[in-house]
Motif scaffolding. Structure first.
Motif, PDB file in Angstrom:
ATOM      1  N   VAL A 110       8.765 -12.116  -0.245  1.00  0.00           N
ATOM      2  CA  VAL A 110       8.281 -13.699   0.197  1.00  0.00           C
ATOM      3  C   VAL A 110       7.121 -13.948  -1.074  1.00  0.00           C
ATOM      4  CG1 VAL A 110       8.750 -13.576   2.408  1.00  0.00           C
ATOM      5  CG2 VAL A 110       6.475 -12.492   1.565  1.00  0.00           C
ATOM      6  N   ARG A 137      11.138 -22.280  -2.819  1.00  0.00           N
ATOM      7  CA  ARG A 137      10.772 -21.798  -1.407  1.00  0.00           C
ATOM      8  C   ARG A 137      12.150 -21.641  -0.575  1.00  0.00           C
ATOM      9  NH1 ARG A 137       6.885 -24.366   1.494  1.00  0.00           N
ATOM     10  NH2 ARG A 137       6.446 -22.339   2.538  1.00  0.00           N
ATOM     11  N   TYR A 141      13.878 -18.207   0.758  1.00  0.00           N
ATOM     12  CA  TYR A 141      13.887 -18.086   2.311  1.00  0.00           C
ATOM     13  C   TYR A 141      15.303 -17.686   2.824  1.00  0.00           C
ATOM     14  CZ  TYR A 141      13.428 -19.159   7.088  1.00  0.00           C
ATOM     15  OH  TYR A 141      13.621 -19.252   8.811  1.00  0.00           O
ATOM     16  N   LYS A 144      16.431 -14.253   2.398  1.00  0.00           N
ATOM     17  CA  LYS A 144      16.122 -13.051   3.300  1.00  0.00           C
ATOM     18  C   LYS A 144      17.079 -12.871   4.424  1.00  0.00           C
ATOM     19  CE  LYS A 144      13.942 -12.607   0.787  1.00  0.00           C
ATOM     20  NZ  LYS A 144      13.481 -13.384  -0.395  1.00  0.00           N
ATOM     21  N   PRO A 157      15.681 -13.861  11.581  1.00  0.00           N
ATOM     22  CA  PRO A 157      14.466 -13.962  11.390  1.00  0.00           C
ATOM     23  C   PRO A 157      13.421 -12.788  11.818  1.00  0.00           C
ATOM     24  CG  PRO A 157      15.561 -16.101  11.784  1.00  0.00           C
ATOM     25  CD  PRO A 157      16.460 -14.934  12.029  1.00  0.00           C
ATOM     26  N   PHE A 175       6.188 -15.301   5.357  1.00  0.00           N
ATOM     27  CA  PHE A 175       7.620 -15.581   6.150  1.00  0.00           C
ATOM     28  C   PHE A 175       7.361 -16.372   7.006  1.00  0.00           C
ATOM     29  CE2 PHE A 175      10.905 -14.494   8.717  1.00  0.00           C
ATOM     30  CZ  PHE A 175      12.056 -14.666   8.000  1.00  0.00           C
ATOM     31  N   LEU A 178       7.261 -19.932   5.765  1.00  0.00           N
ATOM     32  CA  LEU A 178       8.707 -20.205   5.374  1.00  0.00           C
ATOM     33  C   LEU A 178       9.620 -20.677   6.615  1.00  0.00           C
ATOM     34  CD1 LEU A 178       9.282 -17.632   2.800  1.00  0.00           C
ATOM     35  CD2 LEU A 178       8.953 -19.993   2.224  1.00  0.00           C
ATOM     36  N   ARG A 179       9.453 -19.878   7.590  1.00  0.00           N
ATOM     37  CA  ARG A 179      10.198 -20.019   8.679  1.00  0.00           C
ATOM     38  C   ARG A 179       9.879 -21.544   9.559  1.00  0.00           C
ATOM     39  NH1 ARG A 179      10.936 -15.590  13.515  1.00  0.00           N
ATOM     40  NH2 ARG A 179      12.527 -16.680  14.672  1.00  0.00           N
TER      41      ARG A 179
END
Length: 196
Positions: A110, A137, A141, A144, A157, A175, A178-179
């Motif tokens: 991240v 970004r 993301y 991941k 997630p 993280f 980002l979520r």
């Protein structure tokens, strides 16, 4: 800035992949990352992002992995964290502009800080390797949620948040930010599959 088409990016993968198996693994992963990002881009509040740039970033972000394969066909896992800089170097040698090269060097985890590099003793020049633009970004993301392990797996997630916790609570917080910005992907939707 000219953004390369998927066919041009595929040709670049073919040029640098040391084996057909490496090509299948890495290029398919990049396609999966694009599938995840494309899905997330469908949210109305992300319509302002440059989808072509995100697609190119997704398809290029792991091209440096090819440089970590030895003559024996094995991946150098110990130096895997270097794949972003190696990809940056490949794209620089190929004449790609810095905004595209950054998708390689600024997508790991991240984000890696100079402090991370020094404290963890990472084999990288001490610097900040943080995604800055929204497109960077989003690529970071989307990356991941799929691994290149054999067999490759999808991470929810919550699974990724648990995974990144070993690097510190600040990484979990990054993280989660980002979520919150991009939402949760639907990992049950059809995406490309690794053919190896």
């Amino acid at each position: 800035m000219r953004i390369p088409a998927p066919e041009e990016i595929r040709a670049l993968h073919e040029k640098y992949a040391p084996t057909p198996e490496a090509l299948a693994l890495v290029h398919t992963h990049c396609e999966i990352v694009w599938s995840v990002a494309e899905q997330l881009l469908s949210a109305p509040d992300l319509a302002h992002l440059d989808a072509g740039l995100v697609r190119a970033g997704c398809l290029l972000h792991d091209i440096g992995v090819y440089r970590l394969y030895g003559d024996d066909g094995r991946l150098d896992h110990r130096n895997y964290v270097r794949h972003g800089l190696l990809g940056h170097d490949i794209l620089e040698a190929e004449g790609f502009p810095e905004p595209l090269r950054r998708f390689c060097s600024h997508h790991t985890g991240v984000g890696l800080t100079r402090h991370d590099v020094l404290v963890q003793g990472l084999p990288l020049p001490p610097a900040d390797y943080l995604a800055e633009t929204e497109e960077e970004r989003l690529v970071m993301y989307a990356d991941k949620f799929h691994t290149k392990s054999r067999p490759s797996v999808f991470l929810t997630p919550d699974e990724y948040a648990a995974h990144v916790r070993r690097f510190g609570e600040d990484k979990v917080t990054a993280f989660q930010a980002l979520r919150a910005a991009f939402g949760d992907p639907d990992l049950t939707r059809p995406v490309p599959r690794v053919a190896v």
